[in-house]
Design a protein around this motif. Structure first.
Motif, short mmCIF file in Angstrom:
data_model
loop_
_atom_site.label_atom_id
_atom_site.label_comp_id
_atom_site.label_asym_id
_atom_site.label_seq_id
_atom_site.Cartn_x
_atom_site.Cartn_y
_atom_site.Cartn_z
N ALA A 31 0.83 -1.21 0.00
CA ALA A 31 0.00 0.00 0.00
C ALA A 31 0.87 1.26 0.00
O ALA A 31 0.53 2.25 -0.65
CB ALA A 31 -0.94 -0.01 1.21
N HIS A 32 1.98 1.25 0.71
CA HIS A 32 2.89 2.39 0.74
C HIS A 32 3.49 2.63 -0.64
O HIS A 32 3.54 3.77 -1.12
CB HIS A 32 4.01 2.15 1.77
N LEU A 33 3.93 1.57 -1.28
CA LEU A 33 4.56 1.69 -2.60
C LEU A 33 3.58 2.17 -3.67
O LEU A 33 3.96 2.83 -4.63
CB LEU A 33 5.17 0.36 -3.01
N LEU A 34 2.29 1.86 -3.49
CA LEU A 34 1.29 2.22 -4.49
C LEU A 34 0.77 3.65 -4.33
O LEU A 34 0.09 4.16 -5.22
CB LEU A 34 0.12 1.23 -4.43
N ARG A 35 1.06 4.31 -3.22
CA ARG A 35 0.61 5.69 -3.03
C ARG A 35 1.46 6.64 -3.88
O ARG A 35 2.68 6.63 -3.79
CB ARG A 35 0.68 6.10 -1.56
N GLU A 36 0.78 7.46 -4.68
CA GLU A 36 1.49 8.36 -5.60
C GLU A 36 2.48 9.27 -4.90
O GLU A 36 3.55 9.57 -5.44
CB GLU A 36 0.50 9.19 -6.40
N GLU A 37 2.15 9.73 -3.70
CA GLU A 37 3.05 10.65 -3.00
C GLU A 37 4.37 9.99 -2.59
O GLU A 37 5.32 10.66 -2.22
CB GLU A 37 2.37 11.28 -1.78
N ASN A 38 4.43 8.67 -2.67
CA ASN A 38 5.65 7.94 -2.32
C ASN A 38 6.45 7.52 -3.56
O ASN A 38 7.47 6.86 -3.42
CB ASN A 38 5.31 6.72 -1.48
N GLN A 39 5.97 7.89 -4.73
CA GLN A 39 6.62 7.51 -5.97
C GLN A 39 7.25 8.74 -6.62
O GLN A 39 6.69 9.83 -6.58
CB GLN A 39 5.60 6.92 -6.95
N GLY A 40 8.41 8.56 -7.19
CA GLY A 40 9.05 9.67 -7.88
C GLY A 40 10.07 9.16 -8.86
O GLY A 40 10.16 7.96 -9.14
N TYR A 41 10.85 10.08 -9.40
CA TYR A 41 11.89 9.73 -10.36
C TYR A 41 13.15 10.53 -10.04
O TYR A 41 13.08 11.65 -9.56
CB TYR A 41 11.43 9.99 -11.79
N THR A 42 14.29 9.94 -10.28
CA THR A 42 15.57 10.59 -10.10
C THR A 42 16.20 10.77 -11.48
O THR A 42 16.23 9.83 -12.28
CB THR A 42 16.51 9.74 -9.22
N HIS A 43 16.66 11.98 -11.74
CA HIS A 43 17.32 12.27 -13.02
C HIS A 43 18.83 12.23 -12.81
O HIS A 43 19.35 12.88 -11.92
CB HIS A 43 16.89 13.65 -13.53
N PHE A 44 19.50 11.47 -13.62
CA PHE A 44 20.96 11.37 -13.56
C PHE A 44 21.55 12.15 -14.72
O PHE A 44 21.06 12.06 -15.85
CB PHE A 44 21.40 9.91 -13.60
N ARG A 45 22.59 12.89 -14.44
CA ARG A 45 23.23 13.73 -15.46
C ARG A 45 24.49 13.05 -15.98
O ARG A 45 25.22 12.41 -15.24
CB ARG A 45 23.62 15.08 -14.89
N THR A 46 24.71 13.23 -17.26
CA THR A 46 25.97 12.82 -17.87
C THR A 46 26.46 13.99 -18.70
O THR A 46 25.70 14.56 -19.47
CB THR A 46 25.80 11.56 -18.75
N ALA A 47 27.68 14.37 -18.50
CA ALA A 47 28.30 15.50 -19.22
C ALA A 47 27.46 16.77 -19.10
O ALA A 47 27.27 17.50 -20.06
CB ALA A 47 28.51 15.13 -20.69
N GLY A 48 26.90 17.00 -17.88
CA GLY A 48 26.15 18.22 -17.64
C GLY A 48 24.73 18.23 -18.16
O GLY A 48 24.00 19.19 -17.97
N ARG A 49 24.30 17.16 -18.83
CA ARG A 49 22.93 17.07 -19.34
C ARG A 49 22.26 15.86 -18.71
O ARG A 49 22.91 14.96 -18.22
CB ARG A 49 22.95 16.93 -20.86
N TYR A 50 20.93 15.85 -18.73
CA TYR A 50 20.22 14.69 -18.21
C TYR A 50 20.54 13.48 -19.06
O TYR A 50 20.42 13.51 -20.28
CB TYR A 50 18.70 14.91 -18.19
N GLY A 51 20.99 12.42 -18.42
CA GLY A 51 21.35 11.22 -19.14
C GLY A 51 20.24 10.19 -19.11
O GLY A 51 19.89 9.61 -20.12
#
Length: 90
Positions: free
Chosen positions: A37-57
C-alpha cells in the motif's frame, strides 16, 4: 560492474518474524520491508534524473517517504513488480 545477472524472486515467505535471514554483508547493508500500500501511493513515488556530461542522461524510479529511500536497481525491480501485481493501480 557490468555483465552481472540479477534474478528477482517474488514469494510469500510467511510471517517475517519467523525468518532468519543471513544476507551477504558485502552486498546487503540492511534488510527491510515496505507495505505494498505504501509503494502504491502516488506521493511515495518519484523519479531521479541522472546527469551525464552536464545534461540529463537518464531517469530512474525512486520510492520515498518511508524509513528508507528505494532507488537504483531495487527501485527498477520494484516498479516492474508493481506493474505486474497491480496494473490497474500503478
Amino acid at each position: 560492474q557490468q555483465g552481472q545477472m540479477v534474478a528477482p524472486v517474488v514469494a510469500n515467505l510467511g510471517p517475517l518474524e519467523d525468518l532468519t535471514l543471513t544476507p551477504n554483508p558485502e552486498e546487503v547493508e540492511e534488510v527491510f520491508t515496505l507495505p505494498l500500500a505504501h509503494l502504491l501511493r502516488e506521493e511515495n513515488q518519484g523519479y531521479t534524473h541522472f546527469r551525464t556530461a552536464g545534461r540529463y542522461g537518464y531517469t530512474l524510479p525512486v520510492f520515498l517517504n518511508g524509513p528508507h529511500k528505494v532507488w537504483g536497481l531495487t527501485a527498477i525491480i520494484t516498479e516492474l513488480t508493481l506493474e505486474l501485481l497491480a496494473p490497474d493501480r500503478y
